[in-house]
Write an enzyme that holds these catalytic residues in place. Structure first.
Site, PDB file in Angstrom:
ATOM      1  N   ASN A   9       0.876  -1.163   0.000  1.00 34.03           N
ATOM      2  CA  ASN A   9       0.000   0.000   0.000  1.00 34.03           C
ATOM      3  C   ASN A   9       0.918   1.219   0.000  1.00 34.03           C
ATOM      4  O   ASN A   9       1.491   1.567   1.026  1.00 34.03           O
ATOM      5  CB  ASN A   9      -0.881  -0.028   1.256  1.00 34.03           C
ATOM      6  N   LYS A  11       0.267   4.294  -0.388  1.00 29.59           N
ATOM      7  CA  LYS A  11      -0.307   5.531   0.156  1.00 29.59           C
ATOM      8  C   LYS A  11       0.021   6.707  -0.790  1.00 29.59           C
ATOM      9  O   LYS A  11       0.044   6.514  -1.992  1.00 29.59           O
ATOM     10  CB  LYS A  11       0.173   5.763   1.599  1.00 29.59           C
ATOM     11  N   HIS A  95      -9.483   1.521   4.751  1.00 31.53           N
ATOM     12  CA  HIS A  95      -8.189   1.662   5.429  1.00 31.53           C
ATOM     13  C   HIS A  95      -8.345   2.616   6.616  1.00 31.53           C
ATOM     14  O   HIS A  95      -9.142   3.556   6.563  1.00 31.53           O
ATOM     15  CB  HIS A  95      -7.138   2.193   4.453  1.00 31.53           C
ATOM     16  N   GLU A  97      -6.690   5.026   7.569  1.00 32.41           N
ATOM     17  CA  GLU A  97      -6.534   6.454   7.233  1.00 32.41           C
ATOM     18  C   GLU A  97      -7.798   7.006   6.578  1.00 32.41           C
ATOM     19  O   GLU A  97      -8.144   8.166   6.755  1.00 32.41           O
ATOM     20  CB  GLU A  97      -5.282   6.650   6.358  1.00 32.41           C
ATOM     21  N   GLU A 167      -5.548  -4.674  10.617  1.00 30.64           N
ATOM     22  CA  GLU A 167      -4.498  -3.684  10.844  1.00 30.64           C
ATOM     23  C   GLU A 167      -4.787  -2.921  12.135  1.00 30.64           C
ATOM     24  O   GLU A 167      -5.570  -1.965  12.126  1.00 30.64           O
ATOM     25  CB  GLU A 167      -4.435  -2.697   9.675  1.00 30.64           C
ATOM     26  N   GLY A 173       2.464   2.414  10.707  1.00 30.66           N
ATOM     27  CA  GLY A 173       3.431   3.499  10.535  1.00 30.66           C
ATOM     28  C   GLY A 173       4.123   3.912  11.818  1.00 30.66           C
ATOM     29  O   GLY A 173       4.784   4.945  11.865  1.00 30.66           O
ATOM     30  N   SER A 213       3.305  -2.010  10.333  1.00 26.24           N
ATOM     31  CA  SER A 213       4.753  -2.107  10.539  1.00 26.24           C
ATOM     32  C   SER A 213       5.330  -3.484  10.207  1.00 26.24           C
ATOM     33  O   SER A 213       6.208  -3.989  10.903  1.00 26.24           O
ATOM     34  CB  SER A 213       5.127  -1.678  11.964  1.00 26.24           C
TER      35      SER A 213
HETATM   36  P1  PGA Z   1       2.817   0.388   7.616  1.00 28.02           P
HETATM   37  O1  PGA Z   1       1.353   0.626   6.947  1.00 28.02           O
HETATM   38  O2  PGA Z   1       3.323  -0.925   7.057  1.00 28.02           O
HETATM   39  O3  PGA Z   1       3.640   1.567   7.141  1.00 28.02           O
HETATM   40  O4  PGA Z   1       2.621   0.340   9.077  1.00 28.02           O
HETATM   41  C1  PGA Z   1       0.456  -0.435   6.774  1.00 28.02           C
HETATM   42  C2  PGA Z   1      -0.837   0.050   6.195  1.00 28.02           C
HETATM   43  O5  PGA Z   1      -1.269   1.167   6.531  1.00 28.02           O
HETATM   44  O6  PGA Z   1      -1.472  -0.640   5.382  1.00 28.02           O
END
Ligand code: PGA
Length: 255
Positions: A9, A11, A95, A97, A167, A173, A213
């Site tokens: 992903n 982003k 997601h 976000e 998640e 992140g 992560s």
């Molecule tokens: P990350 O993001 O691996 O940077 O923690 C995962 C995601 O938001 O799908």
């Protein structure tokens, strides 16, 4: 038999040229891991270029969002059929976000899930609790609501093809990964819930990814868990080296 699915992903990252370089760079690792399905979700504006770059490779293309209406006066939005038109197989929906930065709720996400299937896309439905929800003992309640409402109205034949990404928001992140035990507990819970909502056969067909992560050095332990069927990878999917290593570790975990 569920095929392990490792999906990037991206982003709101990369340029057009970086997107193509990244995809080209991932091809050897993807080709060397036939037991693993590899996917990438670039920003909308790079999807057509990514699709061209991926021609002839087994890497699947996905988008990061879409709107549920088919067409019309929805300035700034992208429909499901536009995504299939440029070669997408998957679309990330719900997601954290989208939920927490853009205020998307379960009802909207469910409309998107159903519109995605209607257009021939496979949703990657993201679910997961905030830190305060985990700390107050509400992880299962939140995940149950995200899954139940996200799948509302879906026939078992569609549900069996969805990908669910667990998640935990506190792990996205942040560099904090759920321990294999924490991930496994929630994955087992989701699988049980899917069996209640549908049946055991449907539940056992659905791939449940872990996200938050994921890095080369924690991939093997997480992907070795029997109920973890892949990963949705943010930061570590933006570098050829780290994402290739994650693909390799996932292949090792399912060999
Ligand atoms: P990350 O993001 O691996 O940077 O923690 C995962 C995601 O938001 O799908």
């Amino acid at each position: 038999m569920r095929k392990m699915f490792i999906c990037g992903n991206w982003k709101m990252n990369t340029t057009a040229a970086e997107a193509v370089r990244l995809l080209d760079g991932l091809k050897p690792a993807a080709a060397a891991a036939p037991a693993v399905e590899v996917g990438a979700c670039p920003p909308f504006v790079y999807l057509a270029g990514a699709s061209a770059a991926l021609k002839g490779s087994a890497i699947a293309l996905g988008a990061q969002n879409m709107y549920f209406e088919a067409s019309g006066a929805f300035t700034g939005e992208i429909s499901a059929s536009m995504l299939t038109d440029v070669g997408c197989k998957y679309v990330i929906l719900g997601h954290s976000e989208r939920r927490h930065v853009f205020g998307e709720g379960d009802e909207l996400i469910n409309k998107k899930v159903r519109a995605a299937f209607a257009a021939g896309l496979i949703p990657i439905l993201c679910v997961g609790e905030l830190l305060e929800e985990r700390e107050s003992g509400n992880t299962e309640a939140v995940v149950k609501r995200h899954v139940t409402e996200g799948l509302r109205g879906l026939a078992a034949s569609d549900a069996a093809r969805i990908v669910i990404a667990y998640e935990p928001v506190w792990a996205i992140g942040t560099g904090k990964t759920a321990t294999p035990e924490q991930a496994n507990d929630v994955h087992v819970f989701i699988r049980g819930l899917l069996a209640e909502l549908y049946d055991v056969e449907t539940a056992s067909a659905i791939r449940i990814q872990y996200g938050g992560s994921v890095k080369p050095d924690n991939t093997f332990d997480l992907m070795s868990l029997p109920e973890v069927d892949g990963a949705l990878v943010g930061g570590a999917s933006l570098k050829v080296d780290s994402f290739s290593q994650i693909i390799k570790e996932a292949a090792r975990a399912c060999s």
